[in-house]
Design an enzyme around this catalytic site. Structure first.
Site, PDB file in Angstrom:
ATOM      1  N   LYS A  71      -9.416   2.197  -1.792  1.00 35.05           N
ATOM      2  CA  LYS A  71      -9.679   1.754  -0.238  1.00 35.05           C
ATOM      3  C   LYS A  71     -11.044   1.962   0.214  1.00 35.05           C
ATOM      4  O   LYS A  71     -11.416   3.032   0.324  1.00 35.05           O
ATOM      5  CB  LYS A  71      -8.634   2.060   0.426  1.00 35.05           C
ATOM      6  CG  LYS A  71      -8.532   1.503   1.977  1.00 35.05           C
ATOM      7  CD  LYS A  71      -7.101   1.852   2.586  1.00 35.05           C
ATOM      8  CE  LYS A  71      -7.019   1.367   4.105  1.00 35.05           C
ATOM      9  NZ  LYS A  71      -5.642   1.663   4.630  1.00 35.05           N
ATOM     10  N   GLU A 115       0.951  -1.278  -0.053  1.00 34.29           N
ATOM     11  CA  GLU A 115       0.004   0.224   0.005  1.00 34.29           C
ATOM     12  C   GLU A 115       0.860   1.111   0.131  1.00 34.29           C
ATOM     13  O   GLU A 115       2.015   1.390   0.666  1.00 34.29           O
ATOM     14  CB  GLU A 115      -0.627   0.017   1.339  1.00 34.29           C
ATOM     15  CG  GLU A 115      -1.647   1.263   1.604  1.00 34.29           C
ATOM     16  CD  GLU A 115      -2.085   1.408   3.193  1.00 34.29           C
ATOM     17  OE1 GLU A 115      -1.627   0.666   4.065  1.00 34.29           O
ATOM     18  OE2 GLU A 115      -3.298   1.742   3.219  1.00 34.29           O
ATOM     19  N   CYS A 167      -4.746  -2.830   3.144  1.00 34.69           N
ATOM     20  CA  CYS A 167      -4.418  -2.995   4.758  1.00 34.69           C
ATOM     21  C   CYS A 167      -5.632  -3.355   5.434  1.00 34.69           C
ATOM     22  O   CYS A 167      -6.014  -4.352   5.616  1.00 34.69           O
ATOM     23  CB  CYS A 167      -4.026  -1.511   4.868  1.00 34.69           C
ATOM     24  SG  CYS A 167      -3.111  -1.817   6.478  1.00 34.69           S
TER      25      CYS A 167
HETATM   26  N1  CDT Z   1      -2.935   1.474   6.672  1.00 32.52           N
HETATM   27  C1  CDT Z   1      -3.733   1.047   7.442  1.00 32.52           C
HETATM   28  O1  CDT Z   1      -4.944   0.612   6.940  1.00 32.52           O
HETATM   29  N2  CDT Z   1      -3.441   0.593   8.633  1.00 32.52           N
HETATM   30  C2  CDT Z   1      -4.032   0.141   9.463  1.00 32.52           C
HETATM   31  C3  CDT Z   1      -3.814   0.680  11.035  1.00 32.52           C
HETATM   32  C4  CDT Z   1      -4.890   0.513  11.727  1.00 32.52           C
HETATM   33  S1  CDT Z   1      -4.729   1.274  13.427  1.00 32.52           S
HETATM   34  C5  CDT Z   1      -5.248   2.856  13.221  1.00 32.52           C
HETATM   35  C6  CDT Z   1      -4.414  -1.349   9.707  1.00 32.52           C
HETATM   36  O2  CDT Z   1      -5.408  -2.063   9.856  1.00 32.52           O
HETATM   37  O3  CDT Z   1      -3.341  -2.144   9.616  1.00 32.52           O
END
Ligand code: CDT
Length: 303
Positions: free
Chosen positions: A126, A46, A171
């Site tokens: 996303k 990502e 993600c």
């Molecule tokens: N980039 C991304 O989506 N990161 C999130 C972090 C969550 S904590 C706010 C994840 O779900 O890994």
């Protein structure tokens, strides 16, 4: 069997001062390594061209527009697109997308799927954006994806490729079973995803080991419960001191992880995936047509 070599290219840190050309040069180097191993497809992370900028507070688009790409390929992406086409390798690439349509500007956290012959097969924007729009005042960092991106407007499409039907997510989407089930119902046999996951959860204090565990749990359950392969690529390590987990992985439709990165640096893993492996799962325990009972899933679809 339908065997095809897939690679996952994990990125180590990209610091704020690093330019996009250096990030793309690293992607190209890993693309070549994947190709040398016989890979037909590579999954990159990502937001693979820049540091994970949602940790910082910016107010003015003039300050944060530097992180976005316009057009496909954007000027910065050209070396990657050209080398992938020359080598005949398809790929998933995550990036910050800026589009202006009808005089309105939109920004999305996007992934593109490019075929081994260089055709753009499609995009995913996303949908599950974590974090907040306004800073929470954490002493270390923020997670402001809702400030810098709109919720994706393309749903969860799947794409016919020369190697089978693929779906993409990004993600935080991987923590939601609906993401994968929607794509599986649309025939996806391979799920590709990139992630940037801070090692510390600023929204909820929890033991550090849970970050790795929940990543792995999400990937393995998504694979098994949908009879599909999962390709998951982290951007990881400490970006200007802000740590993110690694653990990039290839997971078989049985739910077993068959390859896993061991570093928090640039690292390529690959596996000869049999795309027919999931078929018995989709014909037996998860034969959606015979066994699903959507009439009892009302709350999931908002009914
Ligand atoms: N980039 C991304 O989506 N990161 C999130 C972090 C969550 S904590 C706010 C994840 O779900 O890994």
């Amino acid at each position: 069997s339908r065997r095809e070599v897939f690679a996952v290219a994990q990125l180590g840190p990209i610091h704020l001062a690093d330019d996009k050309a250096s990030a793309v040069a690293r992607l190209v180097e890993m693309l070549r390594e994947a190709h040398a191993r016989g890979a037909r497809w590579v999954t990159f992370p990502e937001l693979a061209l820049t540091t994970f900028f949602p940790r910082y507070i910016y107010d003015d688009p003039a300050e944060y527009d530097q992180f976005y790409e316009e057009g496909l390929p954007s000027p910065a992406m050209v070396p990657l697109f050209e080398e992938a086409k020359r080598l005949g390798v398809g790929f998933y690439l995550g990036y910050a997308e800026k589009v202006t349509e009808g005089g309105e500007t939109h920004r999305f956290n996007t992934a593109v799927l490019v075929s081994p012959n260089g055709d753009i097969l499609g995009k995913y924007r996303k949908i599950h954006l974590p974090g907040t729009k306004d800073p929470i005042g954490d002493l270390e960092f923020e997670h402001l994806e809702k400030r810098y991106f709109e919720v994706g407007d393309l749903g969860f499409p799947t794409f016919a490729t020369p190697s089978g039907r693929f779906g993409m997510c990004i993600c935080n989407d991987r923590r939601w079973p609906e993401t994968f089930r929607t794509m599986a119902l649309r025939g996806a046999e391979v799920f590709m995803l990139g992630y940037n996951t801070p090692t510390r959860n600023i929204h909820h204090p929890e033991p550090a080991h849970l970050r790795e565990f929940h990543n792995r749990l999400s990937l393995e359950s998504a694979a098994y419960q949908n009879g599909a392969w999962v390709m998951a690529a982290a951007k990881c390590g400490a970006e200007d001191g802000f740590a993110m987990i690694g653990g990039s992985a290839i997971v078989a439709p049985t739910g077993e992880t068959v390859a896993r990165c061991v570093s928090e640096e640039d690292e390529v893993i690959s596996y000869a995936c049999d795309l027919d492996l999931g078929a018995y799962i989709r014909r037996s325990v998860f034969d959606f047509k015979r066994h699903r009972r959507p009439e009892h899933y009302g709350p999931i679809t908002g009914q």
